[in-house]
Scaffold this motif. Structure first.
Motif, PDB file in Angstrom:
ATOM      1  N   VAL A  10       0.911  -1.135   0.008  1.00 44.89           N
ATOM      2  CA  VAL A  10      -0.001   0.073   0.040  1.00 44.89           C
ATOM      3  C   VAL A  10       1.004   1.312  -0.166  1.00 44.89           C
ATOM      4  N   VAL A  11       1.960   1.428   0.687  1.00 44.74           N
ATOM      5  CA  VAL A  11       2.823   2.435   1.012  1.00 44.74           C
ATOM      6  C   VAL A  11       3.500   2.675  -0.167  1.00 44.74           C
ATOM      7  N   GLY A  12       4.269   1.600  -0.849  1.00 46.06           N
ATOM      8  CA  GLY A  12       4.905   1.468  -2.002  1.00 46.06           C
ATOM      9  C   GLY A  12       4.154   1.883  -3.250  1.00 46.06           C
ATOM     10  N   SER A  13       2.993   1.751  -3.297  1.00 52.25           N
ATOM     11  CA  SER A  13       2.217   2.130  -4.496  1.00 52.25           C
ATOM     12  C   SER A  13       1.765   3.638  -4.452  1.00 52.25           C
ATOM     13  N   ILE A  14       1.469   4.136  -3.447  1.00 51.17           N
ATOM     14  CA  ILE A  14       1.259   5.551  -3.280  1.00 51.17           C
ATOM     15  C   ILE A  14       2.545   6.397  -3.550  1.00 51.17           C
ATOM     16  N   ILE A  15       3.610   5.820  -2.939  1.00 48.69           N
ATOM     17  CA  ILE A  15       4.891   6.780  -3.175  1.00 48.69           C
ATOM     18  C   ILE A  15       5.055   6.487  -4.911  1.00 48.69           C
ATOM     19  N   ALA A  16       4.864   5.471  -5.473  1.00 47.00           N
ATOM     20  CA  ALA A  16       5.077   5.516  -6.957  1.00 47.00           C
ATOM     21  C   ALA A  16       4.250   6.370  -7.804  1.00 47.00           C
ATOM     22  N   LEU A  17       2.891   6.446  -7.234  1.00 48.90           N
ATOM     23  CA  LEU A  17       1.957   7.383  -7.610  1.00 48.90           C
ATOM     24  C   LEU A  17       2.485   8.869  -7.563  1.00 48.90           C
ATOM     25  N   GLY A  18       2.979   9.209  -6.529  1.00 45.36           N
ATOM     26  CA  GLY A  18       3.710  10.720  -6.232  1.00 45.36           C
ATOM     27  C   GLY A  18       4.741  10.532  -7.366  1.00 45.36           C
ATOM     28  N   TRP A  19       5.624   9.625  -7.807  1.00 46.55           N
ATOM     29  CA  TRP A  19       6.722   9.865  -8.609  1.00 46.55           C
ATOM     30  C   TRP A  19       6.174   9.951  -9.821  1.00 46.55           C
ATOM     31  N   ASN A 108       2.119   5.682   8.309  1.00 47.15           N
ATOM     32  CA  ASN A 108       1.871   5.331   7.050  1.00 47.15           C
ATOM     33  C   ASN A 108       1.713   3.560   7.268  1.00 47.15           C
ATOM     34  N   ILE A 109       2.683   3.093   7.863  1.00 41.40           N
ATOM     35  CA  ILE A 109       2.999   1.538   7.834  1.00 41.40           C
ATOM     36  C   ILE A 109       2.482   1.119   9.037  1.00 41.40           C
ATOM     37  N   GLY A 110       2.883   1.675  10.163  1.00 44.89           N
ATOM     38  CA  GLY A 110       2.780   0.971  11.504  1.00 44.89           C
ATOM     39  C   GLY A 110       1.119   0.659  11.673  1.00 44.89           C
ATOM     40  N   LEU A 111       0.354   1.792  11.594  1.00 44.49           N
ATOM     41  CA  LEU A 111      -0.941   1.605  11.716  1.00 44.49           C
ATOM     42  C   LEU A 111      -1.626   0.439  11.014  1.00 44.49           C
ATOM     43  N   PRO A 112      -1.469   0.506   9.666  1.00 47.99           N
ATOM     44  CA  PRO A 112      -2.068  -0.528   8.927  1.00 47.99           C
ATOM     45  C   PRO A 112      -1.489  -1.832   9.155  1.00 47.99           C
ATOM     46  N   LEU A 113      -0.193  -1.731   9.463  1.00 45.67           N
ATOM     47  CA  LEU A 113       0.477  -3.215   9.442  1.00 45.67           C
ATOM     48  C   LEU A 113       0.311  -3.974  10.692  1.00 45.67           C
ATOM     49  N   THR A 114       0.030  -3.155  11.945  1.00 46.03           N
ATOM     50  CA  THR A 114      -0.439  -3.893  13.134  1.00 46.03           C
ATOM     51  C   THR A 114      -1.770  -4.333  13.088  1.00 46.03           C
ATOM     52  N   LEU A 115      -2.648  -3.534  12.167  1.00 42.40           N
ATOM     53  CA  LEU A 115      -4.051  -4.070  11.971  1.00 42.40           C
ATOM     54  C   LEU A 115      -4.060  -5.260  11.279  1.00 42.40           C
ATOM     55  N   PHE A 116      -3.340  -5.113  10.180  1.00 42.77           N
ATOM     56  CA  PHE A 116      -3.268  -6.529   9.492  1.00 42.77           C
ATOM     57  C   PHE A 116      -2.595  -7.734   9.940  1.00 42.77           C
ATOM     58  N   VAL A 117      -1.599  -7.622  10.786  1.00 39.90           N
ATOM     59  CA  VAL A 117      -0.757  -8.653  11.146  1.00 39.90           C
ATOM     60  C   VAL A 117      -1.260  -9.024  12.611  1.00 39.90           C
ATOM     61  N   LEU A 118      -1.625  -8.002  13.341  1.00 39.18           N
ATOM     62  CA  LEU A 118      -1.998  -8.346  14.737  1.00 39.18           C
ATOM     63  C   LEU A 118      -3.489  -8.164  15.067  1.00 39.18           C
ATOM     64  N   PRO A 199      -1.484   9.959   2.830  1.00 46.34           N
ATOM     65  CA  PRO A 199      -1.266  10.217   1.195  1.00 46.34           C
ATOM     66  C   PRO A 199      -0.839  11.368   0.895  1.00 46.34           C
ATOM     67  N   LEU A 200      -0.992  12.673   1.346  1.00 41.92           N
ATOM     68  CA  LEU A 200      -0.306  13.772   1.146  1.00 41.92           C
ATOM     69  C   LEU A 200       1.211  13.812   1.272  1.00 41.92           C
ATOM     70  N   VAL A 201       1.759  13.092   2.522  1.00 44.08           N
ATOM     71  CA  VAL A 201       3.199  13.000   2.734  1.00 44.08           C
ATOM     72  C   VAL A 201       3.851  11.988   1.772  1.00 44.08           C
ATOM     73  N   LEU A 202       3.065  10.806   1.492  1.00 40.47           N
ATOM     74  CA  LEU A 202       3.542   9.792   0.645  1.00 40.47           C
ATOM     75  C   LEU A 202       3.663  10.297  -0.650  1.00 40.47           C
ATOM     76  N   LEU A 203       2.621  11.029  -1.371  1.00 37.68           N
ATOM     77  CA  LEU A 203       2.840  11.600  -2.668  1.00 37.68           C
ATOM     78  C   LEU A 203       3.733  12.628  -2.807  1.00 37.68           C
ATOM     79  N   ALA A 204       4.130  13.432  -1.950  1.00 36.61           N
ATOM     80  CA  ALA A 204       5.071  14.403  -1.876  1.00 36.61           C
ATOM     81  C   ALA A 204       6.422  13.737  -1.677  1.00 36.61           C
ATOM     82  N   PHE A 205       6.401  12.613  -1.028  1.00 38.41           N
ATOM     83  CA  PHE A 205       7.820  12.096  -0.895  1.00 38.41           C
ATOM     84  C   PHE A 205       8.105  11.320  -2.272  1.00 38.41           C
TER      85      PHE A 205
END
Length: 306
Positions: A10-19, A108-118, A199-205
Motif C-alpha cells: 500500500v505504501v509503495g504504491s502511493i509513493i510510486a503514484l507521487g513519482w 503510514n505503515i505501523g497503523l495498517p501493518l499492526t491492524l493486518f498482522v495483529l 497520502p499527502l506525505v507519501l505523494l510528496a515523498f
C-alpha cells in the motif's frame, strides 16, 4: 505474513503514484513543496489532534511505551556515537541522522501493518504517542535552531509554540486528559482532513524522488547507510532486548514491540526537514533505503516470531 506484505504494498504504491504524477507533469514546479506545506500546516495537525484526543493516557506509563522510548534512545545514541567518531558532522545533520535512525513510520505503515498482522492498532498507536509527545517537539526545536544559524531563545520559543504540529498535539492531549467529548460536527471535518495526511506525505515523498538519485551525487552516503542499518537492524535488536529481558514480554507483546521497532524511518522526518531545509537529502534517502531494507527484516520477523 500477508499483512506485512499488504502494508508495504500500500505504501509503495502511493509513493510510486507521487513519482508518476511528477514524471507526467501533474505535480510540476513547486507541487511537492505545496503538498508538504499542506501536510505540515493542516493535514498532519488534524491527524495528530484526532489521534491524541482519543488516546488512553495510561499508555504513557505502559511497558510498551517505556520500551519504545528505550529503543528510540538506543538507536539515536548509536548514530550519535558513530557520527562523533567517523563523520564529525554539524548539529543539524547529526540531529537528522539521529532522528532518522529511530523515528518509526507508525502513521503510514505501523497503523495498517499492526491492524493486518495483529488485528489491533494499539501497539503502533503507543509508539505514535511517544514520538508525538517526546520526539517531535525536540526534533522540531532542533530543526528551528539548525535552520536559523544561532537563533535567540525567544525566536526558538516563539516558533515552537506557534508550530501547528505542536499545537495540535498539545490540544489533543489536553482534550484526552480532561475527558472532553468533541461534538461530531467538529470532529467529522477534522477526521476528513486527517485522512489526507498520510497520502499527502507519501505523494510528496514520491514526487521528490523524480530526478533525484538516492545515494547519488550530493547524498551523504555513509550517513544514510549508517542510519539505515541502525533503523533496520540495531533498533529491532534493542527493542527485543528491552522487551524480552527488561520487561519479560513474550508472545504477541514481544512480537509487536520488535515489529514496530523494525518499521522504516517515517516520512514525517523528511517532511519536517523539507519544511526547515535541514539535511533534506539525508532524511529522504534514509526513508527510501529503510522502506526497502526493512521489508525483508519484517518478513523474517513474521516468519520467526509470529
Amino acid at each position: 505474513m500477508s499483512g506485512v506484505l499488504t502494508g508495504l504494498a500500500v505504501v509503495g504504491s502511493i509513493i510510486a503514484l507521487g513519482w508518476m504524477l511528477r514524471r507526467t507533469g501533474v505535480l510540476s514546479g513547486d507541487g511537492p513543496g505545496v503538498l508538504n506545506r499542506v501536510a505540515f500546516s493542516a493535514a498532519t495537525p488534524a491527524l495528530l489532534f484526532t489521534v491524541m484526543s482519543r488516546a488512553d493516557l495510561a499508555d504513557l506509563a505502559s511497558p510498551h511505551m517505556l520500551g519504545a522510548v528505550a529503543a528510540f534512545a538506543g538507536a539515536a545514541l548509536t548514530y550519535a556515537a558513530v557520527s562523533a567518531l567517523a563523520f564529525r558532522d554539524g548539529f543539524g545533520r547529526t540531529v537528522v541522522g539521529m532522528t532518522s535512525s529511530g523515528f518509526a513510520n507508525n502513521n503510514n505503515i505501523g497503523l495498517p501493518l499492526t491492524l493486518f498482522v495483529l488485528g489491533d492498532v494499539h501497539y503502533a498507536a503507543i509508539v505514535l504517542l511517544m514520538q508525538t509527545v517526546l520526539v517531535t517537539p525536540a526534533f522540531l526545536t532542533a530543526l528551528i535552531a539548525a535552520s536559523g544559524g544561532t537563533p535567540s531563545l525567544r525566536r526558538i520559543l516563539v516558533a515552537f509554540v506557534t508550530n501547528p504540529i505542536v499545537l495540535a498535539s498539545a490540544a489533543g492531549l489536553t482534550v484526552a486528559a480532561l475527558g472532553w467529548s468533541i461534538p461530531e460536527m467538529l470532529m467529522a471535518p477534522l477526521d476528513m482532513v486527517a485522512a489526507t495526511a498520510i497520502p499527502l506525505v507519501l505523494l510528496a515523498f514520491g514526487a521528490s524522488l523524480r530526478g533525484a538519485r538516492p545515494l547519488g551525487a550530493g547524498s551523504p552516503v555513509p550517513q544514510v547507510l549508517t542510519a539505515s542499518a541502525i533503523k533496520c537492524v540495531v533498533m529491532p535488536a534493542i527493542a527485543y532486548a528491552v522487551a524480552a529481558w527488561g520487561f519479560g514480554m513474550s508472545g504477541t507483546d514481544l512480537f509487536a514491540a520488535v515489529l514496530v521497532a523494525a518499521l522504516p524511518t517515517g516520512q514525517m522526518v523528511f517532511s519536517y526537514t523539507a519544511r526547515y531545509g535541514v539535511a533534506v537529502t539525508l532524511a529522504r534517502d534514509t526513508v527510501l533505503i529503510t522502506t526497502l531494507g526493512c521489508a525483508p527484516v519484517m518478513v523474517v520477523l513474521a516468519l520467526v516470531m509470529a
